[in-house]
Design a protein around this motif. Structure first.
Motif, short mmCIF file in Angstrom:
data_model
loop_
_atom_site.label_atom_id
_atom_site.label_comp_id
_atom_site.label_asym_id
_atom_site.label_seq_id
_atom_site.Cartn_x
_atom_site.Cartn_y
_atom_site.Cartn_z
N THR A 182 0.83 -1.21 0.00
CA THR A 182 0.00 0.00 0.00
C THR A 182 0.86 1.25 0.00
OG1 THR A 182 -1.67 -1.21 1.27
CG2 THR A 182 -1.87 1.19 1.20
N GLN A 183 1.91 1.24 0.82
CA GLN A 183 2.81 2.39 0.89
C GLN A 183 3.52 2.61 -0.44
OE1 GLN A 183 6.09 1.88 3.61
NE2 GLN A 183 7.31 3.37 2.49
N VAL A 184 3.98 1.54 -1.06
CA VAL A 184 4.71 1.65 -2.32
C VAL A 184 3.80 2.20 -3.42
CG1 VAL A 184 5.75 0.28 -4.17
CG2 VAL A 184 6.43 -0.10 -1.80
N SER A 185 2.54 1.75 -3.47
CA SER A 185 1.61 2.23 -4.49
C SER A 185 1.34 3.72 -4.34
CB SER A 185 0.30 1.45 -4.43
OG SER A 185 -0.38 1.68 -3.21
N ALA A 186 1.20 4.18 -3.09
CA ALA A 186 0.98 5.61 -2.84
C ALA A 186 2.22 6.42 -3.20
CB ALA A 186 0.60 5.83 -1.38
N LEU A 187 3.39 5.91 -2.80
CA LEU A 187 4.64 6.60 -3.08
C LEU A 187 4.89 6.70 -4.57
CD1 LEU A 187 7.16 7.87 -1.78
CD2 LEU A 187 8.22 5.61 -1.83
N SER A 188 4.51 5.66 -5.31
CA SER A 188 4.71 5.66 -6.76
C SER A 188 3.93 6.77 -7.44
CB SER A 188 4.32 4.30 -7.34
OG SER A 188 4.47 4.28 -8.74
N VAL A 189 2.67 6.95 -7.04
CA VAL A 189 1.85 8.02 -7.63
C VAL A 189 2.43 9.39 -7.26
CG1 VAL A 189 -0.42 9.10 -7.71
CG2 VAL A 189 -0.24 6.62 -7.61
N ALA A 190 2.70 9.57 -5.97
CA ALA A 190 3.14 10.88 -5.50
C ALA A 190 4.46 11.31 -6.13
CB ALA A 190 3.27 10.86 -3.98
N THR A 191 5.39 10.37 -6.32
CA THR A 191 6.70 10.73 -6.86
C THR A 191 6.71 10.80 -8.39
OG1 THR A 191 7.33 8.39 -6.66
CG2 THR A 191 8.02 9.88 -4.90
#
Length: 313
Positions: A182-191
């Motif tokens: 979940t964290q990786v998916s959110a970080l991917s969009v944000a970055t």
């Protein structure tokens, strides 16, 4: 105005309407539509621009809209590559999500699923994000490389700690892989879309006239898309884990322990099959924003009380 942007601006404003529309656009057959069929659909929509938006009872018009919305980017009118169309998200990421949640004992089994997920997510976000600001090829490649490296690092490191038995708490060991995903998916969009809040994205009036570039609209677009990804992958990761915990207590698991993999894979696909249209429908594709929420220079450039911008997928 780009027909797809016009459609999302004038239609499907309720969550239920957007959900029904996305269930049609996520049809896997949309990955294999020929370029000639897409061009014919676009030509039909362009030649019937005044009446076709509200003539959705016409099967021919409805099919043309589905082909156009599923394959063409609403910002630049360019064809979205097949593997990165919205309909490709489920078949491409479901196996990656499943493999990312499986408890493994080898480094290779950790790195490949995480790196594949990070690479595909980054490409999907870049291609389906807002395209109204300038971004050069060199800059795109550099950004993508950085996003893949950083998200893969944050996805792999905790799994290595689990493999080395650094985390002793049983509950954390069971839930941490889902939390990591979940964290990786959110970080991917944000970055991957981090330039949108920095450079600003186009905001337009109801006629499609560009009023200016807003960093505030870019921030809101990235934030809303990040929330939708957290809902998608968080739910898709945690629910199979919950079912698996209950399944482990049944006599069937004691007799057939290998059936756990089948259960988790089936559950992951079923949950993602529901959550992909839900997450895409949480926020409108073309979002409305009050003029007072935008920068002063945009407020002074128009008398419109409500403006629009493309959120991206």
């Amino acid at each position: 105005m780009e027909p797809n942007a016009h459609f999302w601006m004038t239609e499907r404003q309720s969550f239920f309407q957007r959900f029904v529309q996305w269930t049609e656009l996520l049809d896997p057959t949309n990955l294999f539509i020929s370029i000639s069929k897409i061009e014919k659909a676009r030509q039909l929509l362009l030649t019937n621009e005044d009446g076709s938006i509200h003539d959705l009872q016409d099967k021919r018009i409805q099919a043309a809209w589905n082909r156009s919305l599923a394959t063409v980017h609403p910002d630049n009118s360019r064809l979205i590559p097949g593997p990165f169309r919205p309909a490709a998200l489920l078949p491409f990421t479901a196996p990656m999500v499943f493999l990312s949640l499986v408890q493994v004992k080898s480094l290779k089994s950790i790195i490949l699923p995480q790196l594949s997920f990070c690479t595909y997510s980054t490409a999907f976000n870049l291609i389906n994000g807002n395209k109204s600001y300038h971004r050069g090829l060199y800059e795109t490649v550099l950004l993508a490389t950085g996003v893949i490296a950083s998200t893969a690092f944050f996805g792999i490191l905790p799994r290595l700690l689990l493999m080395k038995n650094v985390v002793k708490n049983v509950f954390l060991r069971e839930t941490l892989p889902a939390a990591i995903l979940t964290q990786v998916s959110a970080l991917s969009v944000a970055t991957s879309r981090s330039l949108e809040p920095v450079r600003g994205i186009e905001v337009m009036d109801k006629e499609g006239n560009v009023i200016g570039y807003s960093r505030r609209a870019g921030t809101k677009a990235v934030r809303d898309t990040t929330i939708s990804r957290v809902v998608l992958f968080g739910t898709s990761a945690f629910i199979p884990e919950v079912f698996a915990q209950f399944f482990k207590k049944t006599p069937l698991f004691v007799r057939y322990p290998q059936s756990l993999w089948t259960l988790k894979l089936s559950c992951t696909i079923l949950v993602m099959g529901l959550m992909v249209p839900v997450s895409f429908s949480m926020f409108p594709q073309i979002q409305r924003i009050r003029r007072g929420q935008l920068e002063q220079e945009i407020q002074s450039a128009t008398e419109e009380t409500e403006l629009f911008y493309n959120r991206g997928v």
